[in-house]
Scaffold this motif. Structure first.
Motif, PDB file in Angstrom:
ATOM      1  N   PHE A 149       0.829  -1.209   0.000  1.00 33.09           N
ATOM      2  CA  PHE A 149       0.000   0.000   0.000  1.00 33.09           C
ATOM      3  C   PHE A 149       0.865   1.261   0.000  1.00 33.09           C
ATOM      4  N   PHE A 150       1.964   1.239   0.763  1.00 30.75           N
ATOM      5  CA  PHE A 150       2.855   2.395   0.886  1.00 30.75           C
ATOM      6  C   PHE A 150       4.120   2.242   0.028  1.00 30.75           C
ATOM      7  N   TYR A 151       4.064   1.427  -1.020  1.00 27.46           N
ATOM      8  CA  TYR A 151       5.272   1.088  -1.768  1.00 27.46           C
ATOM      9  C   TYR A 151       5.960   2.273  -2.439  1.00 27.46           C
ATOM     10  N   LYS A 152       5.213   3.280  -2.830  1.00 27.92           N
ATOM     11  CA  LYS A 152       5.791   4.379  -3.585  1.00 27.92           C
ATOM     12  C   LYS A 152       6.828   5.137  -2.726  1.00 27.92           C
ATOM     13  N   GLY A 153       8.044   5.190  -3.225  1.00 30.39           N
ATOM     14  CA  GLY A 153       9.103   5.906  -2.532  1.00 30.39           C
ATOM     15  C   GLY A 153       9.783   5.123  -1.427  1.00 30.39           C
ATOM     16  N   MET A 154       9.459   3.857  -1.269  1.00 35.04           N
ATOM     17  CA  MET A 154      10.034   3.071  -0.173  1.00 35.04           C
ATOM     18  C   MET A 154      11.423   2.532  -0.472  1.00 35.04           C
ATOM     19  N   LYS A 155      11.843   2.598  -1.716  1.00 36.18           N
ATOM     20  CA  LYS A 155      13.151   2.046  -2.075  1.00 36.18           C
ATOM     21  C   LYS A 155      14.264   2.674  -1.246  1.00 36.18           C
ATOM     22  N   ARG A 156      14.140   3.932  -0.959  1.00 38.43           N
ATOM     23  CA  ARG A 156      15.153   4.653  -0.184  1.00 38.43           C
ATOM     24  C   ARG A 156      15.248   4.154   1.262  1.00 38.43           C
ATOM     25  N   PHE A 157      14.230   3.446   1.730  1.00 41.76           N
ATOM     26  CA  PHE A 157      14.180   3.015   3.123  1.00 41.76           C
ATOM     27  C   PHE A 157      14.547   1.542   3.310  1.00 41.76           C
ATOM     28  N   ILE A 158      14.984   0.898   2.247  1.00 43.11           N
ATOM     29  CA  ILE A 158      15.402  -0.500   2.351  1.00 43.11           C
ATOM     30  C   ILE A 158      16.583  -0.671   3.310  1.00 43.11           C
ATOM     31  N   VAL A 165       9.104  -6.389  11.677  1.00 45.75           N
ATOM     32  CA  VAL A 165       9.924  -5.274  12.187  1.00 45.75           C
ATOM     33  C   VAL A 165      10.558  -4.453  11.060  1.00 45.75           C
ATOM     34  N   PRO A 166      11.162  -5.079  10.036  1.00 41.07           N
ATOM     35  CA  PRO A 166      11.721  -4.246   8.961  1.00 41.07           C
ATOM     36  C   PRO A 166      10.671  -3.385   8.253  1.00 41.07           C
ATOM     37  N   ILE A 167       9.502  -3.937   8.019  1.00 42.31           N
ATOM     38  CA  ILE A 167       8.456  -3.160   7.347  1.00 42.31           C
ATOM     39  C   ILE A 167       7.940  -2.048   8.255  1.00 42.31           C
ATOM     40  N   LEU A 168       7.761  -2.341   9.537  1.00 42.74           N
ATOM     41  CA  LEU A 168       7.352  -1.291  10.474  1.00 42.74           C
ATOM     42  C   LEU A 168       8.389  -0.175  10.535  1.00 42.74           C
ATOM     43  N   ALA A 169       9.656  -0.544  10.553  1.00 36.51           N
ATOM     44  CA  ALA A 169      10.726   0.466  10.603  1.00 36.51           C
ATOM     45  C   ALA A 169      10.698   1.348   9.361  1.00 36.51           C
ATOM     46  N   MET A 170      10.533   0.746   8.197  1.00 36.72           N
ATOM     47  CA  MET A 170      10.475   1.525   6.952  1.00 36.72           C
ATOM     48  C   MET A 170       9.311   2.515   6.978  1.00 36.72           C
ATOM     49  N   ILE A 171       8.142   2.008   7.348  1.00 38.78           N
ATOM     50  CA  ILE A 171       6.942   2.861   7.366  1.00 38.78           C
ATOM     51  C   ILE A 171       7.086   3.948   8.419  1.00 38.78           C
ATOM     52  N   ARG A 213      13.040  17.249   7.328  1.00 36.62           N
ATOM     53  CA  ARG A 213      11.968  16.273   7.057  1.00 36.62           C
ATOM     54  C   ARG A 213      12.146  15.660   5.670  1.00 36.62           C
ATOM     55  N   ASP A 214      11.856  14.359   5.578  1.00 37.85           N
ATOM     56  CA  ASP A 214      11.902  13.667   4.266  1.00 37.85           C
ATOM     57  C   ASP A 214      10.760  14.130   3.392  1.00 37.85           C
TER      58      ASP A 214
END
Length: 152
Positions: free
Chosen positions: A21-30, A75-81, A151-152
């Protein structure tokens, strides 16, 4: 299939759906996700050494030291979000997320066999562990990209 396994599959599904759902722009948070997974695994190894907690029912029974569901997916997904969408009032936001996750741990430890505590450890210590974790993951993200505190 037991209730505990169902709950773990549901947790992974919800986390993956949230990521989709929140995939857009998440690459930077891998990198944050990878660091959060490492961080969670280190804490699990410490906890296993001191026998603070254990996970009797696992999705991946071959791995007996950690909870694959929590440490490798949730945990990794929660951290990214959290790092991406946390508001400026991060302390309140971290407290809210910590309380919600702490209450989930409370119910999981009391009414299922997913988490078993020992050596005086109880769910409220996890609440204290969650709270600084959000800041550590945010600091890692800021350090990794060296982009200051704006802020991001």
């Amino acid at each position: 299939m037991s209730l505990e396994l169902w709950l773990q599959y549901i947790a992974m599904t919800v986390a993956l759906l949230a990521l989709a759902f929140f995939y857009k722009g998440m690459k930077r948070f891998i990198p944050v996700a990878m660091f959060a997974s490492l961080y969670a695994n280190v804490w699990c190894f410490i906890a296993m050494h001191f026998k603070w907690w254990e996970f009797p029912v696992r999705v991946c029974p071959i791995i007996d030291d950690i909870s694959f569901t929590v440490n490798m997916v949730v945990v990794p997904i929660l951290a990214m979000i959290w790092v991406r969408y946390s508001p400026m009032s991060r302390v309140k936001w971290a407290l809210l997320w910590s309380v919600v996750l702490g209450l989930m741990e409370f119910f999981l430890s009391r009414y299922t066999h997913m988490i078993v505590y020992g050596n005086g450890y109880d769910w409220y210590y996890s609440l204290l562990l969650w709270l600084p974790s959000w800041a550590i993951w945010l600091w890692f993200h800021r350090w990794f990209y060296k982009d200051g505190w704006e802020r991001d």
